[in-house]
Design an enzyme around this catalytic site. Structure first.
Site, mmCIF file in Angstrom:
data_model
loop_
_atom_site.group_PDB
_atom_site.id
_atom_site.type_symbol
_atom_site.label_atom_id
_atom_site.label_comp_id
_atom_site.label_asym_id
_atom_site.label_seq_id
_atom_site.Cartn_x
_atom_site.Cartn_y
_atom_site.Cartn_z
ATOM 1 N N TYR A 88 -5.221 28.630 14.142
ATOM 2 C CA TYR A 88 -5.741 27.324 14.519
ATOM 3 C C TYR A 88 -5.349 27.066 15.876
ATOM 4 O O TYR A 88 -4.034 27.409 16.087
ATOM 5 C CB TYR A 88 -5.548 26.159 13.285
ATOM 6 C CG TYR A 88 -6.453 25.172 13.568
ATOM 7 C CD1 TYR A 88 -7.765 25.318 13.205
ATOM 8 C CD2 TYR A 88 -6.008 23.858 14.096
ATOM 9 C CE1 TYR A 88 -8.647 24.314 13.381
ATOM 10 C CE2 TYR A 88 -6.781 22.953 14.297
ATOM 11 C CZ TYR A 88 -8.192 23.008 13.924
ATOM 12 O OH TYR A 88 -9.246 21.879 14.203
ATOM 13 N N PHE A 115 -13.080 20.599 19.908
ATOM 14 C CA PHE A 115 -12.634 21.893 20.834
ATOM 15 C C PHE A 115 -11.647 22.598 19.498
ATOM 16 O O PHE A 115 -10.856 21.717 19.060
ATOM 17 C CB PHE A 115 -11.647 21.790 21.905
ATOM 18 C CG PHE A 115 -10.708 22.907 22.104
ATOM 19 C CD1 PHE A 115 -11.192 23.702 23.392
ATOM 20 C CD2 PHE A 115 -9.759 23.183 21.544
ATOM 21 C CE1 PHE A 115 -10.802 24.777 23.667
ATOM 22 C CE2 PHE A 115 -8.883 24.661 21.962
ATOM 23 C CZ PHE A 115 -9.445 25.246 23.020
ATOM 24 N N GLU A 116 -12.103 23.985 19.071
ATOM 25 C CA GLU A 116 -11.135 24.734 18.145
ATOM 26 C C GLU A 116 -11.246 26.149 18.846
ATOM 27 O O GLU A 116 -12.242 26.684 18.974
ATOM 28 C CB GLU A 116 -11.685 24.435 16.819
ATOM 29 C CG GLU A 116 -11.331 23.385 16.188
ATOM 30 C CD GLU A 116 -11.953 23.169 14.852
ATOM 31 O OE1 GLU A 116 -13.236 23.740 14.706
ATOM 32 O OE2 GLU A 116 -11.202 22.723 13.926
ATOM 33 N N VAL A 117 -10.266 26.886 18.600
ATOM 34 C CA VAL A 117 -10.368 28.187 18.653
ATOM 35 C C VAL A 117 -9.510 28.695 17.370
ATOM 36 O O VAL A 117 -8.383 28.093 17.178
ATOM 37 C CB VAL A 117 -9.494 28.868 19.921
ATOM 38 C CG1 VAL A 117 -9.664 30.350 19.936
ATOM 39 C CG2 VAL A 117 -10.240 28.650 21.297
ATOM 40 N N HIS A 149 -9.768 19.679 8.836
ATOM 41 C CA HIS A 149 -9.197 20.858 9.336
ATOM 42 C C HIS A 149 -7.819 20.485 9.745
ATOM 43 O O HIS A 149 -6.799 21.666 9.650
ATOM 44 C CB HIS A 149 -9.985 21.303 10.511
ATOM 45 C CG HIS A 149 -11.075 21.925 10.217
ATOM 46 N ND1 HIS A 149 -12.143 22.012 11.506
ATOM 47 C CD2 HIS A 149 -11.993 21.987 9.387
ATOM 48 C CE1 HIS A 149 -13.017 22.607 11.220
ATOM 49 N NE2 HIS A 149 -13.324 22.451 9.740
#
Ligand SMILES: Nc1nc2c(ncn2[C@@H]2O[C@H](COP(=O)(O)OP(=O)(O)OP(=O)(O)O)[C@@H](O)[C@H]2O)c(=O)[nH]1
Ligand SMILES: [Mg+2]
Length: 425
Positions: A254, A311-313, A348
């Site tokens: 994450y 924003f998440e990768v 999350h």
């Protein structure tokens, strides 16, 4: 005779004066700035002007896979002028593929048809700063069918393959155990108290979907990593490396660029539900977790810190794991997506903070980013200039009082970048 001589003398004086005037006019010039003469052999600059007036010399940067532009005018036979898409090599210089492997990864966007021009802006920036050289796919998800304009515009902008999915009704509706009357009352109450999106049903479906379902949509099952992109975001810096590869090779699950405190009124009982889950599933807690990011008293209360999820990768297999899905299902049963207004960001973040080891959470300092109203701009001037960032460093939110990024640095044992102190409130 004397009078005649005097006349000649007068003529001579007038002639000399006239000549002097002509001479002055012919030789008159403005003060000029001396243009520095460049001496190629030494690379030095000969100049008498002050430092500030000198042009800044910088090395010309060429992409490793392209050759420097030719100086001579006209066609050299090898580089035909391509001015329309029908011409050969139309895209050749704009889209030079980056070397190296590609990950099993995709961009993902949840959007309405009406978001088309706002997502177009985001895509353009992601492509310009990164994906035009990597050509990763892009999955678009919607609770309604995407229209032709949305598909046409987005497909034309994305350099990889595009996929469009319609969300199944059970992933975008009230579960049968939700008391509709109670949920309605909450919305009315939040509307009265002017809580942002407090009266919205669709916002709640969106938060529940992003918390529990986007990663198991049929189109997402083909991939291992995702990068979430929302409409109207900005990327400020070139991305020189593949963030998916950083995740893969660094064992990261994450990542984030911005973190902050959640609006407490929207998650009043989220931590109670979390504690219940921990009690029921202690086996899901990671040994070296980041509880210190979430709680200041060892887990008794939540400090509201979360990673901003627009924003998440991240790793999709982690979200599809038993640990994460048990967590989501436990929260979903408690009903807080509808009886309060739980956001996918705290959901999350709590999951990552408790069920991942600290080392599996990554801070992408290099990715300059904006989603209204917060900016992440790399702190270090060296980084900003190497990555050609166009953000204003004084807008950087990282070290301000309402950001939780300092806390993450402390918990993860990271060293703050040079210059952070000057960017505090
Ligand atoms: N298909 C669909 N997408 C939605 C809906 N509501 C929100 N989204 C998408 O869900 C994501 C989050 O919604 P936003 O409205 O940006 O929520 P936010 O970021 O909390 O709030 P903003 O400050 O308004 O950006 C975005 O990608 C939206 O395009 C909806 O009703 N249908
Ligand atoms: Mg948004």
């Amino acid at each position: 005779m004397i009078a005649g001589n005097a006349r000649y003398v007068r003529y001579i004086i007038i002639a000399v004066f006239t000549l002097a005037v002509f001479y002055c006019i012919a030789n008159f010039q403005y003060d000029t700035v001396t243009i520095p003469t460049h001496t190629p052999q030494t690379g030095k600059t000969e100049d008498s002007t002050p430092q500030s007036q000198q042009p800044i010399q910088k090395p010309k940067i060429f992409d490793a896979t392209t050759s420097p532009p030719k100086k001579q005018a006209g066609n050299d036979g090898k580089s035909p002028l391509a001015v329309t898409p029908a011409d050969p090599d139309w895209d050749a210089t704009l889209v030079s593929p980056a070397p190296g492997p590609r990950m099993n990864a995709t961009f993902v966007t949840l959007a309405r048809n009406s978001d088309v021009w706002d997502i177009a802006r985001s895509i353009r920036q992601v492509e310009d700063r990164f994906n035009r050289r990597y050509n990763y796919d892009w999955v678009f998800l919607n609770d309604k069918p995407f229209d032709e304009t949305f598909k046409k515009v987005t497909t034309s902008l994305v350099s990889g393959q595009t996929h469009y999915g319609e969300i199944a009704e059970e992933h975008w509706s009230f579960p049968e155990w939700i008391d509709q009357a109670k949920a309605k009352k909450v919305r009315e109450d939040m509307a009265e108290r002017k809580i942002i999106y407090g009266d919205s049903v669709s916002y709640r479906h969106m938060c529940r979907f992003e918390s529990g379902f986007f990663f198991r949509q049929p189109l997402m099952m083909n991939y291992e990593y995702y990068w979430r992109v929302e409409p109207s975001v900005e990327l400020f810096c070139d991305i020189h490396y593949d963030p998916f590869r950083v995740m893969h090779e660094g064992g990261k699950k994450y990542s984030f660029v911005l973190s902050l405190y959640e609006y407490a009124e929207t998650i009043k009982t989220l931590w109670d539900s979390t504690k219940k889950f921990i009690k029921n599933h202690p086996e899901h807690l990671a040994a070296d977790n980041a509880m210190g990011f979430l709680s200041d008293d060892g887990g008794d209360t939540y400090n509201n810190c979360h990673f901003w999820s627009n924003f998440e990768v991240g790793n999709l297999n982690w979200l599809r794991s038993k640990a994460y899905t048990d967590f989501f299902e436990s929260l979903d049963r408690d009903g807080g997506f509808f009886y309060e207004r739980w956001g996918d960001a705290p959901v999350h973040s709590i999951a990552a903070g408790l069920m991942l080891n600290k080392s599996e959470i990554h801070f992408f300092d290099d990715i300059g980013y904006w989603h209204v109203p917060f900016t992440h701009c790399p702190t270090s001037e060296k980084t900003r200039s190497a990555l050609r960032c166009h953000c204003n460093p004084s807008d950087n939110f990282d070290w301000k009082g309402y950001s939780c990024t300092s806390r993450f640095f402390d918990v993860a044992g990271l060293t703050r970048p040079e210059g952070w102190e000057s960017q505090k409130d």
